[in-house]
Write an enzyme that holds these catalytic residues in place. Structure first.
Site, PDB file in Angstrom:
ATOM      1  N   SER A 206      72.137 -45.934  -9.631  1.00  0.00           N
ATOM      2  CA  SER A 206      72.098 -44.625  -9.002  1.00  0.00           C
ATOM      3  C   SER A 206      70.624 -44.281  -8.794  1.00  0.00           C
ATOM      4  CB  SER A 206      72.760 -43.587  -9.896  1.00  0.00           C
ATOM      5  OG  SER A 206      71.959 -43.341 -11.035  1.00  0.00           O
ATOM      6  N   LYS A 207      70.397 -43.209  -8.075  1.00  0.00           N
ATOM      7  CA  LYS A 207      69.014 -42.843  -7.760  1.00  0.00           C
ATOM      8  C   LYS A 207      68.185 -42.682  -9.022  1.00  0.00           C
ATOM      9  CE  LYS A 207      72.292 -41.510  -5.624  1.00  0.00           C
ATOM     10  NZ  LYS A 207      73.536 -41.142  -6.268  1.00  0.00           N
ATOM     11  N   ARG A 208      68.833 -42.253 -10.079  1.00  0.00           N
ATOM     12  CA  ARG A 208      68.093 -41.969 -11.306  1.00  0.00           C
ATOM     13  C   ARG A 208      67.597 -43.212 -12.044  1.00  0.00           C
ATOM     14  NH1 ARG A 208      71.865 -38.269 -11.146  1.00  0.00           N
ATOM     15  NH2 ARG A 208      73.421 -39.385 -12.358  1.00  0.00           N
ATOM     16  N   ASP A 209      68.199 -44.371 -11.745  1.00  0.00           N
ATOM     17  CA  ASP A 209      67.848 -45.562 -12.517  1.00  0.00           C
ATOM     18  C   ASP A 209      66.412 -46.016 -12.330  1.00  0.00           C
ATOM     19  OD1 ASP A 209      70.199 -46.113 -13.985  1.00  0.00           O
ATOM     20  OD2 ASP A 209      71.166 -46.641 -12.104  1.00  0.00           O
TER      21      ASP A 209
END
Length: 439
Positions: A206-209
């Site tokens: 996800s974008k957060r990774d």
RNA sequence: GCGCCCAUCGUCUAUCGGUUAGGACACAAGAUUUUCAUUCUUGGAAGAGGAGUUCGACUCUCCUUGGGCGUGCCA
């Protein structure tokens, strides 16, 4: 007929490792079979497909040395063909128009209503779906723009693509695409669906990774060959125990039937290990090409304080896991203003008797005129024997005093690299700071 | 919900019915009468669960469980 494969990313400004892995597998397949590797930029999302985003993509391909054999095709230049195909499908009754939600007419492709849609996936084997489990789908939006499925298939037809090698997330689409090919009077290509690469938690990225974009690895000092090698091993293995493999070896060994079909986690530690292996094997000149700009960027001189660059890099190169470790792992060779690691200070310099041992070692070294590995070694050993202490009682404080850290080259190699006067002055400076409590 | 896919050490993987289930990363211990990020040695560590087929199953079939993907105007 020689295979024609393609990498067809949509430029978004970042290139995801899952994406580039697909590019790598396509490239390897083409090179292994003597086929053609194409790059098609699916730039129909005008918002995100900026010139910079495209530049980033091309840079990334170049960095990983993924060369393509024909000029890049930009999907936006193919729109007329997409729409012509839609017209043909409409005329043939394979598609129909519908005004859904009052947004105006869109074109919808008719999927078969009975029988099966089936194909043989080169990595997953027989794939089959009942026609009743498929649904008609939009191929041209009500604003007149072609949808991914249509554009993708039409482009593959015009480019003569014979093998589609892409991520697992496209398996469902494949049933649609195959019908589209057939309806357009074209032979569907062979398909090979690669397993997903998931994050260290085993979950989809996800974008957060973060750390999932090629550019980030590049910035952090990973070598393209190491990243390439590592990524190939996610979902593929040669079948013997080889892991570190050159491009040539990978090309020779690569076959689609050795691809796995289960998702693979991205293990940064293994990549880092592999990167270290690649760095250790680099020619010195190439190593310097990476290292020198980083010295510049850190505001350090290119030449170590005491000269002996050759000897220094002999020690440092095999200990470099990624270039972002540098010059942090040997600043003390380039400046007197080297930082002291807190843990190193408390563990090695503030322990019982550490200061005394440091001073004793200094006194011993002051007697050494001919400053060599052998002579400094002998001096410290003699001291240890004299006092009955472990050699480590002297080695550790000396190391931290002259370098600020607990790791690095062998102590005596380090002493010679720094030179006699510098070692002695650093030792006394450190002793003074310890005595005055400023360390 | 429905459809499709997937399932071996913590992680990446080998094995294509018969193996003490192998290798690598990571981890731990030891050696290199000094560090470790080098080198070497050693160690722990796996077939999700249940049926079935078979003389024999990690391997073939089915079920369960878990996970992933998809599900008409994202790509």
């Amino acid at each position: 007929m020689k295979p024609r494969v393609r990498f067809a990313p949509s430029p978004t400004g970042n290139v995801h490792i899952g994406n580039i892995r697909a590019a790598i597998f396509n490239w390897l397949y083409a090179r292994h079979t003597g086929g053609t590797f194409l790059l098609r930029v699916e730039d129909t999302d005008l918002e995100r497909s900026t010139p910079e985003a495209i530049r980033t993509l091309l840079d990334c391909m170049e960095w990983l040395k993924l060369d393509y054999d024909e000029p890049v095709v930009y999907q936006t230049t193919q729109v007329k063909k997409h729409l012509a195909a839609a017209e043909k499908l409409l005329a043939d009754g394979r598609a129909y128009k519908e005004n859904k939600g009052g947004k105006g007419d869109c074109v919808i492709f008719r999927m078969p209503k009975d029988g099966d849609v089936a194909y043989r996936d080169l990595v997953k084997g027989e794939m089959r779906k009942h026609a009743t489990d498929t649904q008609d789908f939009v191929i041209v939006r009500s604003d007149g723009s072609p949808v991914f499925h249509l554009a993708n298939v039409v482009d593959d037809i015009t480019q003569g693509v014979t093998h589609v090698i892409r991520g697992d997330d496209h398996v469902e689409n494949t049933f649609k695409h195959i019908e589209l090919f057939k309806a357009l009077g074209a032979e569907p290509p062979q398909y090979a669906h690669l397993p997903m690469i998931v994050n260290h938690m085993g979950k989809p990225y996800s974008k957060r990774d973060g750390a999932a974009f090629v550019g980030e690895f590049r910035e952090q000092g990973y070598l393209p060959d190491a990243l390439f090698n590592f990524l190939v091993l996610l979902g593929w293995a040669p079948g013997d125990d080889r892991e570190i493999m050159s491009r040539e070896e990978l090309i020779a060994a690569f076959t689609l039937d050795r691809c796995k079909s289960s998702a693979a986690r991205f293990d940064l530690k293994k990549l880092t290990w592999m990167n270290g292996e690649y760095i250790a094997r680099m020619p010195r000149a190439a190593y310097l090409d990476e290292i020198l700009p980083r010295l510049d960027a850190a505001g350090l001189p290119r030449e170590p304080l005491n000269g002996m660059a050759q000897e220094l890099f002999d020690q440092i190169q095999p200990r470099t896991k990624k270039f972002s470790d540098f010059p942090r792992n040997c600043v003390y060779c380039f400046t007197e203003a080297y930082p002291f690691d807190d843990k190193a200070v408390s563990k090695r310099l503030k322990g019982d008797g550490a200061l005394d041992n440091l001073l004793a070692a200094q006194a011993a070294f002051e007697q050494v005129q001919d400053w060599t590995i052998d002579s400094t070694t002998a001096a410290l050993h003699a001291l240890a024997e004299q006092t009955g202490k472990n050699l480590g009682a002297y080695v550790h404080p000396v190391r931290v005093a002259v370098s600020g850290v607990m790791e690095g080259p062998g102590l005596f190699e380090l002493l010679v690299l720094l030179g006699r006067e510098r070692v002695l002055s650093r030792m006394s400076q450190t002793a003074l700071r310890l005595q005055s409590g400023t360390l």
